[in-house]
Enzyme design. Structure first.
Site, PDB file in Angstrom:
ATOM      1  N   LYS A 232       0.798  -1.145   0.201  1.00  0.00           N
ATOM      2  CA  LYS A 232      -0.066   0.062  -0.054  1.00  0.00           C
ATOM      3  C   LYS A 232       0.805   1.490   0.115  1.00  0.00           C
ATOM      4  O   LYS A 232       2.136   1.287   0.295  1.00  0.00           O
ATOM      5  CB  LYS A 232      -0.914  -0.025   1.291  1.00  0.00           C
ATOM      6  CG  LYS A 232      -2.098  -0.870   0.948  1.00  0.00           C
ATOM      7  CD  LYS A 232      -3.115  -0.823   2.002  1.00  0.00           C
ATOM      8  CE  LYS A 232      -4.568  -1.492   1.725  1.00  0.00           C
ATOM      9  NZ  LYS A 232      -5.385  -1.394   3.084  1.00  0.00           N
ATOM     10  N   ARG A 266      -3.485  -9.995   5.557  1.00  0.00           N
ATOM     11  CA  ARG A 266      -4.159 -10.001   4.310  1.00  0.00           C
ATOM     12  C   ARG A 266      -3.006  -9.422   3.208  1.00  0.00           C
ATOM     13  O   ARG A 266      -2.811  -8.367   3.134  1.00  0.00           O
ATOM     14  CB  ARG A 266      -5.246  -9.065   4.262  1.00  0.00           C
ATOM     15  CG  ARG A 266      -6.206  -9.187   2.774  1.00  0.00           C
ATOM     16  CD  ARG A 266      -7.277  -8.166   2.969  1.00  0.00           C
ATOM     17  NE  ARG A 266      -8.069  -8.344   1.512  1.00  0.00           N
ATOM     18  CZ  ARG A 266      -7.900  -7.477   0.776  1.00  0.00           C
ATOM     19  NH1 ARG A 266      -7.114  -6.763   0.749  1.00  0.00           N
ATOM     20  NH2 ARG A 266      -8.618  -7.704  -0.597  1.00  0.00           N
TER      21      ARG A 266
END
Length: 286
Positions: A232, A266
């Protein structure tokens, strides 16, 4: 939540169908994006052959869960119709379930009808990044089908979230906002709730790291924690690199999250995350 011998006793199991999953050791959720516009190009799947190949690689690497999503929720992503999302997600879950009967499948959706059809197609968990704000009937689906629900802290939608980063105290406010939804879910009859602090959703760079540094405080809500930081912006923008170059940073942040009490990572890169789990479960998280 109970305190015994100066240790906080937390809920560490979830029920997926007829399976009781223990979360006292770190688990790994692999990301399968059946979208053309995920922020990380290498995670995009466009046909069933690619889907099965990617799933096979993840399962062989040690994935405990597979998360299937057909709606990109990256900041600025385009809105798609429910019909398009269903056409992407349901055949993918059916294909995975037919090929891998034992794998636990999570459906990444905020729509109650997509969640319902996904569960009937073989999904075991609902992963809702909008925490019921877009379609609060999704809480009822989780209760009706008795499936775990991943409750993500977020604000706004993909277009507006990054303009909604005003907090008095990001850690305290995230806890408060999640606690309201936890209460509603429990009132609805949802038995297993997993908390996602929502890294990258309505958070500045500094707020993401403040939340990470205080992740253990979310345990006051007595729910397992999942984190999704894989490649991210809080990693690649901080390092001034691309998502494709952000695996090393992802591993570092995932390790910190696990040490601070996350039960599930995740990730796009299952093999590397599983190595974290093996090292921590065998040596540091006992």
């Amino acid at each position: 939540m109970e305190v015994k011998d100066n240790k906080i006793e937390r809920k560490n199991t979830i029920k997926c169908g007829d399976k009781l999953i223990q979360l006292d050791g770190l688990k790994i959720m692999g990301i399968l994006n059946v979208t053309p516009d995920s922020f990380f190009p290498n995670s995009r799947m466009s046909n069933s052959e690619q889907l099965l190949d990617k799933a096979r690689t993840m399962i062989q690497a040690g994935a405990d869960f597979i998360d299937v999503g057909g709606f990109s929720t990256r900041p600025g992503a385009s809105f798609i119709s429910e019909e398009v999302e269903l056409k992407r997600v349901i055949p993918s879950i059916e294909t995975l379930r037919q090929a891998y009967n034992d794998i636990i499948i999570s459906v990444d959706t905020f729509r109650s009808e997509v969640a319902r059809q996904a569960i009937e197609a073989g999904a075991n968990i609902i992963n809702d990044v909008f925490s019921g704000r877009m379609d609060d009937r999704i809480f009822d689906i989780a209760a009706e089908y008795d499936v775990p629900y991943i409750l993500t802290h977020s604000r706004g939608d993909a277009k507006t979230m990054q303009s909604l980063t005003l907090y008095e105290d990001v850690v305290a406010d995230v806890c408060k906002e999640l606690s309201v939804k936890v209460s509603i879910l429990k009132e609805k009859g949802v038995k297993d709730i997993i908390l996602d602090p929502g890294f990258g959703f309505a958070k500045t760079m500094e707020q993401n790291y403040e939340l990470l540094n205080n992740l253990e405080l979310l345990h006051v809500l007595n729910c397992p924690i999942i984190i999704g930081v894989s490649r991210k912006g809080m990693i690649y923008k901080k390092l001034n690199i691309t998502p494709e170059e952000a695996l090393n940073g992802t591993t570092a942040i995932n390790t910190v999250g696990a040490m601070k009490g996350a039960s599930i990572l995740r990730v796009h890169d299952v093999l590397e995350a599983k190595q974290i789990a093996t090292l921590l479960n065998d040596n540091l998280l006992k």
